[in-house]
Design a protein around this motif. Structure first.
Motif, PDB file in Angstrom:
ATOM      1  N   ALA A   1    -111.065-112.854  30.683  1.00 11.99           N
ATOM      2  CA  ALA A   1    -111.466-113.797  31.508  1.00 11.99           C
ATOM      3  C   ALA A   1    -111.508-113.197  33.062  1.00 11.99           C
ATOM      4  CB  ALA A   1    -110.553-114.988  31.787  1.00 11.99           C
ATOM      5  N   ARG A   2    -111.140-111.922  33.073  1.00 14.55           N
ATOM      6  CA  ARG A   2    -111.079-110.951  34.425  1.00 14.55           C
ATOM      7  C   ARG A   2    -110.462-111.784  35.313  1.00 14.55           C
ATOM      8  NH1 ARG A   2    -116.281-107.343  34.557  1.00 14.55           N
ATOM      9  NH2 ARG A   2    -116.268-106.708  32.407  1.00 14.55           N
ATOM     10  N   LEU A   3    -109.037-111.842  35.046  1.00 16.20           N
ATOM     11  CA  LEU A   3    -108.547-112.780  35.851  1.00 16.20           C
ATOM     12  C   LEU A   3    -107.024-112.434  36.212  1.00 16.20           C
ATOM     13  CD1 LEU A   3    -108.406-116.180  36.962  1.00 16.20           C
ATOM     14  CD2 LEU A   3    -106.783-116.077  34.763  1.00 16.20           C
TER      15      LEU A   3
ATOM     16  N   ASP B   1    -114.184-109.160  40.829  1.00 19.23           N
ATOM     17  CA  ASP B   1    -113.971-107.983  41.384  1.00 19.23           C
ATOM     18  C   ASP B   1    -113.475-108.283  42.765  1.00 19.23           C
ATOM     19  OD1 ASP B   1    -115.395-106.755  39.443  1.00 19.23           O
ATOM     20  OD2 ASP B   1    -117.399-107.143  40.101  1.00 19.23           O
ATOM     21  N   THR B   2    -112.669-109.174  42.896  1.00 21.89           N
ATOM     22  CA  THR B   2    -112.125-109.446  44.314  1.00 21.89           C
ATOM     23  C   THR B   2    -111.051-108.565  44.664  1.00 21.89           C
ATOM     24  OG1 THR B   2    -111.822-111.649  43.523  1.00 21.89           O
ATOM     25  CG2 THR B   2    -110.386-111.094  45.190  1.00 21.89           C
TER      26      THR B   2
ATOM     27  N   ALA C   1    -111.399-103.029  39.092  1.00 23.31           N
ATOM     28  CA  ALA C   1    -111.204-101.519  38.449  1.00 23.31           C
ATOM     29  C   ALA C   1    -110.451-101.642  37.381  1.00 23.31           C
ATOM     30  CB  ALA C   1    -110.388-100.842  39.584  1.00 23.31           C
ATOM     31  N   LEU C   2    -109.984-102.879  36.848  1.00 23.75           N
ATOM     32  CA  LEU C   2    -109.030-102.939  35.684  1.00 23.75           C
ATOM     33  C   LEU C   2    -109.885-103.203  34.449  1.00 23.75           C
ATOM     34  CD1 LEU C   2    -106.052-105.335  36.778  1.00 23.75           C
ATOM     35  CD2 LEU C   2    -106.388-102.938  37.313  1.00 23.75           C
ATOM     36  N   TRP C   3    -111.210-103.823  34.668  1.00 19.37           N
ATOM     37  CA  TRP C   3    -111.782-104.119  33.339  1.00 19.37           C
ATOM     38  C   TRP C   3    -112.408-103.062  32.656  1.00 19.37           C
ATOM     39  CZ3 TRP C   3    -108.648-107.528  34.121  1.00 19.37           C
ATOM     40  CH2 TRP C   3    -108.865-108.513  35.350  1.00 19.37           C
TER      41      TRP C   3
ATOM     42  N   GLU D   1    -103.790-102.824  48.821  1.00 20.17           N
ATOM     43  CA  GLU D   1    -105.043-103.585  48.568  1.00 20.17           C
ATOM     44  C   GLU D   1    -105.869-102.867  47.620  1.00 20.17           C
ATOM     45  OE1 GLU D   1    -108.104-105.801  51.247  1.00 20.17           O
ATOM     46  OE2 GLU D   1    -108.776-103.657  51.214  1.00 20.17           O
ATOM     47  N   PHE D   2    -106.304-103.436  46.671  1.00 15.35           N
ATOM     48  CA  PHE D   2    -107.015-102.718  45.204  1.00 15.35           C
ATOM     49  C   PHE D   2    -108.095-103.804  45.013  1.00 15.35           C
ATOM     50  CE2 PHE D   2    -103.986-104.834  43.128  1.00 15.35           C
ATOM     51  CZ  PHE D   2    -104.274-105.420  41.983  1.00 15.35           C
TER      52      PHE D   2
END
Length: 190
Positions: A147-149, A169-170, A186-188, A181-182
């Motif tokens: 879900a990219r969450l 991509d927040t 970048a995690l997906w 801050e990141f």
């Protein structure tokens, strides 16, 4: 086991006897096994661990003050419950050195991250979060790579309070690592 006999509580021996291709945990005396994580799960966990370890664990260009581990085996409570979060972190004032004598850690972390999948979501959000609350883990992150969450939770008065939910991509800052801050994207896996 015949009807009417009490069920035998799972133990660490059951975890040790589990096949190498599964993650084995004991929760409330019941053995739970899940297959090793799929690639999107592993990618999200690896990338998040790398983003946090540099500034917080190693102290490079950041605030330091943490020990962050991938998939630590936690033995929590008197029975104990045996959990393997995807990531966990301890403030250095509570764990100045990484324990070297055992394959597991008895000290509850200050932060955990569970990367959820369709097969583990109910377990991660239910029993595991309940045990983390019981053990006074102050922060929990739930990452859903499909879900990219990202959901960020803080323990307040023995109850989980959701601090926020970020998607796609927040760019964000989130407790307890708000000094960094990141970009969530970048995690997906892609």
């Amino acid at each position: 086991m015949s009807a009417g006999q009490p069920r035998r509580r799972a133990t660490y021996d059951d975890v040790l006897a589990a096949p190498a291709h599964v993650v084995a945990e004991v929760v409330y005396g019941v053995l739970h096994t899940q297959p090793r994580p799929a690639v999107p799960h592993a990618r999200a966990s690896s990338r998040l661990g790398a983003k946090l370890s540099g500034p917080f664990d190693e102290g490079r260009d950041g605030p330091g003050g943490w020990v962050i581990l991938d998939e630590p085996e936690l033995h929590l409570g008197p029975e104990p419950d045996i959990l393997v979060p995807d990531l966990a972190g301890w403030r250095r004032e509570r764990m100045p050195r990484v324990p070297m004598q055992d394959a597991f850690i008895r000290l509850a972390p200050d932060w955990v991250c569970e990367v959820v999948s369709p097969s583990t979501q109910a377990f991660d959000r239910g029993d595991k979060m309940d045990i983390y609350a019981r053990e006074r883990v102050s922060h929990a992150w739930l990452v859903d790579p499909l879900a990219r969450l990202l959901e960020v939770w803080r323990l307040e008065k023995d109850k989980w309070l959701r601090l926020g939910t970020w998607r796609a991509d927040t760019r964000l800052r989130a407790e307890p690592f708000e000094a960094l801050e990141f970009e969530l994207g970048a995690l997906w896996a892609d």
